[in-house]
Scaffold this motif. Structure first.
Motif, PDB file in Angstrom:
ATOM      1  N   ARG A   1       0.835  -1.206   0.000  1.00  0.00           N
ATOM      2  CA  ARG A   1       0.000   0.000   0.000  1.00  0.00           C
ATOM      3  C   ARG A   1       0.868   1.254   0.000  1.00  0.00           C
ATOM      4  NH1 ARG A   1      -2.455  -0.509   4.727  1.00  0.00           N
ATOM      5  NH2 ARG A   1      -3.700  -2.182   3.917  1.00  0.00           N
TER       6      ARG A   1
ATOM      7  N   MET B   1     -14.242  -0.586 -13.294  1.00  0.00           N
ATOM      8  CA  MET B   1     -13.752  -0.650 -11.913  1.00  0.00           C
ATOM      9  C   MET B   1     -14.920  -0.675 -10.937  1.00  0.00           C
ATOM     10  SD  MET B   1     -10.455   1.906 -12.337  1.00  0.00           S
ATOM     11  CE  MET B   1     -10.529   2.474 -10.689  1.00  0.00           C
ATOM     12  N   LEU B   2     -15.916   0.169 -11.179  1.00  0.00           N
ATOM     13  CA  LEU B   2     -17.089   0.190 -10.294  1.00  0.00           C
ATOM     14  C   LEU B   2     -17.837  -1.136 -10.351  1.00  0.00           C
ATOM     15  CD1 LEU B   2     -18.443   3.799 -10.871  1.00  0.00           C
ATOM     16  CD2 LEU B   2     -17.330   2.910  -8.829  1.00  0.00           C
TER      17      LEU B   2
ATOM     18  N   THR C   1     -16.617  -4.064 -11.114  1.00  0.00           N
ATOM     19  CA  THR C   1     -15.796  -5.061 -10.429  1.00  0.00           C
ATOM     20  C   THR C   1     -15.953  -4.944  -8.917  1.00  0.00           C
ATOM     21  OG1 THR C   1     -14.205  -5.040 -12.242  1.00  0.00           O
ATOM     22  CG2 THR C   1     -13.453  -5.938 -10.137  1.00  0.00           C
ATOM     23  N   CYS C   2     -15.950  -3.711  -8.404  1.00  0.00           N
ATOM     24  CA  CYS C   2     -16.123  -3.514  -6.959  1.00  0.00           C
ATOM     25  C   CYS C   2     -17.484  -4.024  -6.492  1.00  0.00           C
ATOM     26  CB  CYS C   2     -15.954  -2.044  -6.588  1.00  0.00           C
ATOM     27  SG  CYS C   2     -14.250  -1.481  -6.718  1.00  0.00           S
ATOM     28  N   VAL C   3     -18.527  -3.755  -7.269  1.00  0.00           N
ATOM     29  CA  VAL C   3     -19.876  -4.215  -6.905  1.00  0.00           C
ATOM     30  C   VAL C   3     -19.922  -5.743  -6.895  1.00  0.00           C
ATOM     31  CG1 VAL C   3     -22.275  -4.299  -7.703  1.00  0.00           C
ATOM     32  CG2 VAL C   3     -21.061  -2.117  -7.637  1.00  0.00           C
TER      33      VAL C   3
ATOM     34  N   MET D   1     -17.397  -7.822  -6.495  1.00  0.00           N
ATOM     35  CA  MET D   1     -16.605  -8.313  -5.363  1.00  0.00           C
ATOM     36  C   MET D   1     -17.375  -8.159  -4.059  1.00  0.00           C
ATOM     37  SD  MET D   1     -12.772  -7.013  -6.508  1.00  0.00           S
ATOM     38  CE  MET D   1     -12.364  -6.570  -4.895  1.00  0.00           C
ATOM     39  N   PHE D   2     -18.075  -7.034  -3.887  1.00  0.00           N
ATOM     40  CA  PHE D   2     -18.862  -6.821  -2.680  1.00  0.00           C
ATOM     41  C   PHE D   2     -19.978  -7.862  -2.577  1.00  0.00           C
ATOM     42  CE2 PHE D   2     -22.678  -4.965  -0.738  1.00  0.00           C
ATOM     43  CZ  PHE D   2     -22.194  -4.735   0.535  1.00  0.00           C
TER      44      PHE D   2
ATOM     45  N   GLN E   1     -20.397 -10.582   0.266  1.00  0.00           N
ATOM     46  CA  GLN E   1     -21.619 -10.475   1.063  1.00  0.00           C
ATOM     47  C   GLN E   1     -22.385 -11.796   1.099  1.00  0.00           C
ATOM     48  OE1 GLN E   1     -22.259  -7.662   2.664  1.00  0.00           O
ATOM     49  NE2 GLN E   1     -24.105  -8.404   3.603  1.00  0.00           N
TER      50      GLN E   1
END
Length: 165
Positions: free
Chosen positions: A101, A150-151, A153-155, A157-158, A162
């Motif tokens: 990071r 990217m958005l 992919t994030c959704v 992954m979430f 979940q």
């Protein structure tokens, strides 16, 4: 045999309390606590070897019970050893993530400089202004596709985290 067993049993409980300290120790002292726990575990293993020898010398009517007690202690110590290894593995992974990071945050990205260099090269090659504008328009559109991807992919992954945990 009984005094050595009691001493070993007491040391196992001390290691369990040290494991609790391990979770709350700061970064500088965590290595010291880990080394102390590992040294105690090694000492207990040597005591368990002596206890096994002593338990085999017990009278026949007490031998089975003595071996069971030693086996239980051995199982407890192996469990503590595994817990220590798991903690060390998690700590190492966490430190590696922090290093990565920091490395990413220390990088400097200069897309404008790169775009200017590409335009200079294109001018040297003799590309027309129309083609250059089409390239710039395409780069602008690609930026939105990248952000959308990217958005998305994030959704995804979430949602996976979940619903699968």
């Amino acid at each position: 045999m009984e005094p050595l067993y009691q001493q070993t049993h007491k040391q196992v409980h001390q290691i369990q309390s040290h494991m609790g300290r391990l979770e709350t120790a700061d970064k500088q002292s965590v290595h010291l606590v880990e080394n102390e726990i590992q040294a105690n575990i090694d000492q207990i293993f040597s005591q368990l070897e002596r206890l096994e020898i002593l338990s085999s010398k017990e009278p026949p009517n007490k031998r089975q019970n003595a071996k069971l007690r030693v086996d239980q202690l051995k199982y407890d110590v192996q469990h503590l050893q595994t817990a220590l290894r798991n903690f060390q593995h998690r700590r190492y992974a966490r430190e590696q993530q922090e290093r990565q990071r920091e490395e990413l945050l220390s990088r400097t990205f200069t897309p404008n400089g790169t775009q200017k260099r590409i335009l200079d090269i294109a001018n040297m090659l003799g590309l027309s202004n129309t083609v250059m504008r089409l390239i710039e328009k395409r780069a602008f559109q690609d930026k939105y596709f990248m952000i959308g991807g990217m958005l998305l992919t994030c959704v995804v992954m979430f949602l996976v985290v979940q619903y699968l945990t």
